[in-house]
Write a protein that holds these residues in place. Structure first.
Motif, mmCIF file in Angstrom:
data_model
loop_
_atom_site.group_PDB
_atom_site.id
_atom_site.type_symbol
_atom_site.label_atom_id
_atom_site.label_comp_id
_atom_site.label_asym_id
_atom_site.label_seq_id
_atom_site.Cartn_x
_atom_site.Cartn_y
_atom_site.Cartn_z
ATOM 1 N N UNK A 100 -58.531 -60.867 -46.797
ATOM 2 C CA UNK A 100 -59.465 -61.608 -47.650
ATOM 3 C C UNK A 100 -59.666 -63.005 -47.100
ATOM 4 N N UNK A 101 -60.795 -63.624 -47.443
ATOM 5 C CA UNK A 101 -61.067 -64.996 -47.028
ATOM 6 C C UNK A 101 -60.003 -65.930 -47.605
ATOM 7 N N UNK A 102 -59.516 -66.840 -46.779
ATOM 8 C CA UNK A 102 -58.508 -67.802 -47.224
ATOM 9 C C UNK A 102 -57.612 -68.184 -46.064
ATOM 10 N N UNK A 103 -56.474 -68.754 -46.390
ATOM 11 C CA UNK A 103 -55.513 -69.106 -45.340
ATOM 12 C C UNK A 103 -54.117 -68.711 -45.788
ATOM 13 N N UNK A 104 -53.277 -68.458 -44.816
ATOM 14 C CA UNK A 104 -51.884 -68.102 -45.075
ATOM 15 C C UNK A 104 -51.035 -68.639 -43.934
ATOM 16 N N UNK A 105 -49.772 -68.759 -44.183
ATOM 17 C CA UNK A 105 -48.826 -69.183 -43.157
ATOM 18 C C UNK A 105 -47.954 -67.999 -42.799
ATOM 19 N N UNK A 106 -47.862 -67.713 -41.517
ATOM 20 C CA UNK A 106 -46.985 -66.654 -41.035
ATOM 21 C C UNK A 106 -45.732 -67.326 -40.484
ATOM 22 N N UNK A 153 -45.593 -63.182 -44.184
ATOM 23 C CA UNK A 153 -46.821 -63.895 -44.533
ATOM 24 C C UNK A 153 -46.612 -64.550 -45.888
ATOM 25 N N UNK A 154 -47.043 -65.814 -46.013
ATOM 26 C CA UNK A 154 -46.891 -66.501 -47.303
ATOM 27 C C UNK A 154 -47.860 -65.958 -48.344
ATOM 28 N N UNK A 155 -48.953 -65.328 -47.908
ATOM 29 C CA UNK A 155 -49.927 -64.753 -48.839
ATOM 30 C C UNK A 155 -50.459 -63.442 -48.267
ATOM 31 N N UNK A 156 -49.743 -62.337 -48.519
ATOM 32 C CA UNK A 156 -50.164 -61.038 -47.982
ATOM 33 C C UNK A 156 -51.520 -60.560 -48.490
ATOM 34 N N UNK A 157 -52.041 -61.171 -49.567
ATOM 35 C CA UNK A 157 -53.375 -60.767 -50.015
ATOM 36 C C UNK A 157 -54.440 -61.286 -49.048
ATOM 37 N N UNK A 158 -54.148 -62.372 -48.324
ATOM 38 C CA UNK A 158 -55.072 -62.933 -47.326
ATOM 39 C C UNK A 158 -54.878 -62.257 -45.973
ATOM 40 N N UNK A 159 -53.609 -62.150 -45.541
ATOM 41 C CA UNK A 159 -53.308 -61.501 -44.253
ATOM 42 C C UNK A 159 -51.888 -60.971 -44.288
ATOM 43 N N UNK A 160 -51.717 -59.798 -43.727
ATOM 44 C CA UNK A 160 -50.381 -59.211 -43.612
ATOM 45 C C UNK A 160 -49.916 -59.359 -42.166
ATOM 46 N N UNK A 161 -48.613 -59.249 -41.966
ATOM 47 C CA UNK A 161 -48.058 -59.307 -40.617
ATOM 48 C C UNK A 161 -47.045 -58.173 -40.473
ATOM 49 N N UNK A 162 -47.143 -57.444 -39.371
ATOM 50 C CA UNK A 162 -46.247 -56.310 -39.131
ATOM 51 C C UNK A 162 -44.924 -56.800 -38.543
ATOM 52 N N UNK A 163 -43.974 -55.899 -38.427
ATOM 53 C CA UNK A 163 -42.680 -56.219 -37.824
ATOM 54 C C UNK A 163 -42.821 -56.609 -36.358
ATOM 55 N N UNK A 191 -40.258 -70.625 -37.210
ATOM 56 C CA UNK A 191 -41.500 -71.243 -36.737
ATOM 57 C C UNK A 191 -42.623 -70.702 -37.608
ATOM 58 N N UNK A 192 -43.708 -71.472 -37.698
ATOM 59 C CA UNK A 192 -44.837 -71.043 -38.518
ATOM 60 C C UNK A 192 -46.139 -71.132 -37.738
ATOM 61 N N UNK A 193 -47.093 -70.335 -38.174
ATOM 62 C CA UNK A 193 -48.450 -70.359 -37.631
ATOM 63 C C UNK A 193 -49.407 -70.278 -38.811
ATOM 64 N N UNK A 194 -50.506 -71.000 -38.710
ATOM 65 C CA UNK A 194 -51.523 -70.986 -39.763
ATOM 66 C C UNK A 194 -52.599 -69.971 -39.390
ATOM 67 N N UNK A 195 -52.907 -69.099 -40.343
ATOM 68 C CA UNK A 195 -53.935 -68.077 -40.149
ATOM 69 C C UNK A 195 -55.067 -68.381 -41.130
#
Length: 134
Positions: A107-113, A89-99, A122-126
């Motif tokens: 938290x409110x916001x956006x991140x790129x996984x 995750x480009x911003x783990x404070x917004x969203x984390x991603x497991x293995x 490849x990327x996905x916008x969260x």
């Protein structure tokens, strides 16, 4: 009393045959169910040519979770499964991603996984939000 004989049937298959002595001197051959593939391919799988994430973008409520899936193909366009992937995750404070690709919104916001497999990414916008009225 049994005796074992190996018969080479083909270059890639070996069969084990059991020779058994029966009463009154009669002999019988019984083929065992053992087959050994002697010439199995040890070539590595074809390299990954492309990878995508499904879904490519998604909105998730704070404290919610969503499962992302990495889809990979080789250069022939065949689906490639069972490959090692790495999630970040480009911003783990917004969203984390497991293995395993499970995204948990924090938290409110956006991140790129990003998912990486071999040299492909490849990327996905969260987008994480708080529902109205909460």
């Amino acid at each position: 009393m049994s005796r074992y004989a190996r018969l080479l049937i083909a270059p890639a298959v070996v069969r084990l045959v059991t020779i058994s002595a029966l009463p009154r001197g009669l002999a019988a051959l019984t083929a065992s169910a053992l087959q050994v593939a002697a010439c199995q391919s040890t070539a590595p799988p074809p390299p990954i040519a492309a990878v995508t994430i499904e879904p490519e973008s998604i909105e998730v409520v704070v404290r919610g979770a969503v499962q992302l899936t990495a889809v990979m193909w080789d250069a022939s366009g065949r689906s490639a499964r069972g490959r090692v992937v790495t999630w970040a995750s480009s911003d783990p404070s917004v969203a984390t991603v497991s293995a395993a690709g499970l995204v948990t919104a924090r938290l409110t916001g956006s991140t790129t996984v990003t998912v990486t497999c071999e040299d492909q990414r490849a990327t996905a916008v969260i987008i994480v939000f708080v529902p109205m009225g909460v």
